[in-house]
Design a protein around this motif. Structure first.
Motif, mmCIF file in Angstrom:
data_model
loop_
_atom_site.group_PDB
_atom_site.id
_atom_site.type_symbol
_atom_site.label_atom_id
_atom_site.label_comp_id
_atom_site.label_asym_id
_atom_site.label_seq_id
_atom_site.Cartn_x
_atom_site.Cartn_y
_atom_site.Cartn_z
ATOM 1 N N PHE A 33 0.867 -1.041 -0.229
ATOM 2 C CA PHE A 33 -0.007 0.071 -0.054
ATOM 3 C C PHE A 33 0.857 1.387 -0.094
ATOM 4 N N THR A 34 1.927 1.232 0.465
ATOM 5 C CA THR A 34 2.939 2.354 0.459
ATOM 6 C C THR A 34 3.214 2.598 -1.027
ATOM 7 N N PHE A 37 0.280 4.225 -2.761
ATOM 8 C CA PHE A 37 0.039 5.539 -2.452
ATOM 9 C C PHE A 37 1.087 6.364 -3.256
ATOM 10 N N ASP A 38 2.302 5.806 -3.327
ATOM 11 C CA ASP A 38 3.323 6.563 -4.170
ATOM 12 C C ASP A 38 2.810 6.651 -5.759
ATOM 13 N N GLU A 40 -0.358 6.276 -6.905
ATOM 14 C CA GLU A 40 -1.886 7.176 -6.912
ATOM 15 C C GLU A 40 -2.254 7.714 -5.438
ATOM 16 N N PRO A 41 -1.711 8.783 -4.954
ATOM 17 C CA PRO A 41 -1.706 9.615 -3.966
ATOM 18 C C PRO A 41 -3.336 9.992 -3.697
ATOM 19 N N ASP A 42 -4.048 10.070 -4.894
ATOM 20 C CA ASP A 42 -5.356 10.318 -4.700
ATOM 21 C C ASP A 42 -6.484 9.340 -4.166
ATOM 22 N N VAL A 44 -5.712 8.229 -1.036
ATOM 23 C CA VAL A 44 -5.439 8.076 0.442
ATOM 24 C C VAL A 44 -6.879 8.786 0.919
ATOM 25 N N SER A 56 -2.340 12.667 4.873
ATOM 26 C CA SER A 56 -0.900 12.310 4.317
ATOM 27 C C SER A 56 -0.992 10.876 4.197
ATOM 28 N N ALA A 57 -0.433 10.120 3.050
ATOM 29 C CA ALA A 57 -0.266 8.792 3.011
ATOM 30 C C ALA A 57 0.449 8.162 4.216
ATOM 31 N N CYS A 60 -1.978 7.978 7.039
ATOM 32 C CA CYS A 60 -3.007 6.740 6.591
ATOM 33 C C CYS A 60 -2.464 5.320 7.034
ATOM 34 N N SER A 110 -8.120 1.988 -10.964
ATOM 35 C CA SER A 110 -6.944 1.967 -9.834
ATOM 36 C C SER A 110 -6.751 0.508 -9.519
#
Ligand code: HEM
Length: 160
Positions: A33-34, A37-38, A40-42, A44, A56-57, A60, A110
């Motif tokens: 999941f890190t 989020f790198d 596709e940060p949207d 989060v 922030s990621a 989360c 996604s």
């Protein structure tokens, strides 16, 4: 979902490699999941617990509620690996899961990024055991799972 689309060798490779990473599943889930989020940060802000989303990621990824989501995701993959001979037994559950994610606001596209991130986490976790064949087998299993989940989007679109 055709369970027999995977050869016996592919199934065995999936089982062997999954048992290696599930010695410490949450660690690999966090890598997964890190990476997601790198890329596709949207995604989060879609994780809201008690109506609040994370700024922030990093926040989360540090939250117990979110870590529970990682455990849920891992349990779905675990169910697929355990049911390689009878993947169709998961169809109803996976379609329902797709429908829930559509309702949450997740776009079907996604799930491609989720798949890329899964392969990344497996590569990091397995090191030299992550061969091109291993990668191809996992990509196929993931595609089968997502194919069934995607029906949850189609059902909603048709107003069912
Ligand atoms: C785009 C990536 C994803 C997003 C943004 C997302 C978001 C969410 C959210 C917000 C929830 C509700 C809160 C919670 O239970 O923690 C949820 C539930 C859940 N997610 Fe995801 N999810 C994603 C990917 C996945 C994947 C790939 C799987 C498994 C293959 C999965 C499995 C689950 C399960 C099992 C639940 C619980 C459903 C229930 O309560 O019945 N999620 N997801």
């Amino acid at each position: 979902m055709e369970g027999d689309a995977l050869s016996d060798a592919e199934k065995q490779m999936i089982r062997d490699t999954w048992s290696q990473v599930t010695e410490d599943p949450l660690v690999h889930g966090i890598v997964w999941f890190t990476r997601l989020f790198d890329l596709e940060p949207d995604l989060v802000p879609l994780f809201k617990y008690n109506g609040v989303c994370y700024s922030s990621a990093q926040d989360c990824l540090a939250s117990p509620d979110f870590l529970d989501h990682i455990r849920k995701v891992l349990s779905v993959i675990d169910a697929a690996v355990t049911s390689l001979e009878s993947l169709s037994s998961l169809e109803e559950y996976l379609t329902g899961l797709g429908r829930k994610h559509k309702a949450i606001g997740v776009k079907m596209a996604s799930f491609n990024t989720v798949g890329e991130s899964l392969l990344y986490a497996l590569e990091k976790g397995l090191g030299e055991n992550f061969t091109p064949d291993t990668r191809a087998s996992w990509a196929r299993l993931y595609a089968m799972v997502v194919d069934v989940m995607s029906r949850g989007w189609q059902i909603d679109k048709n107003g069912d």
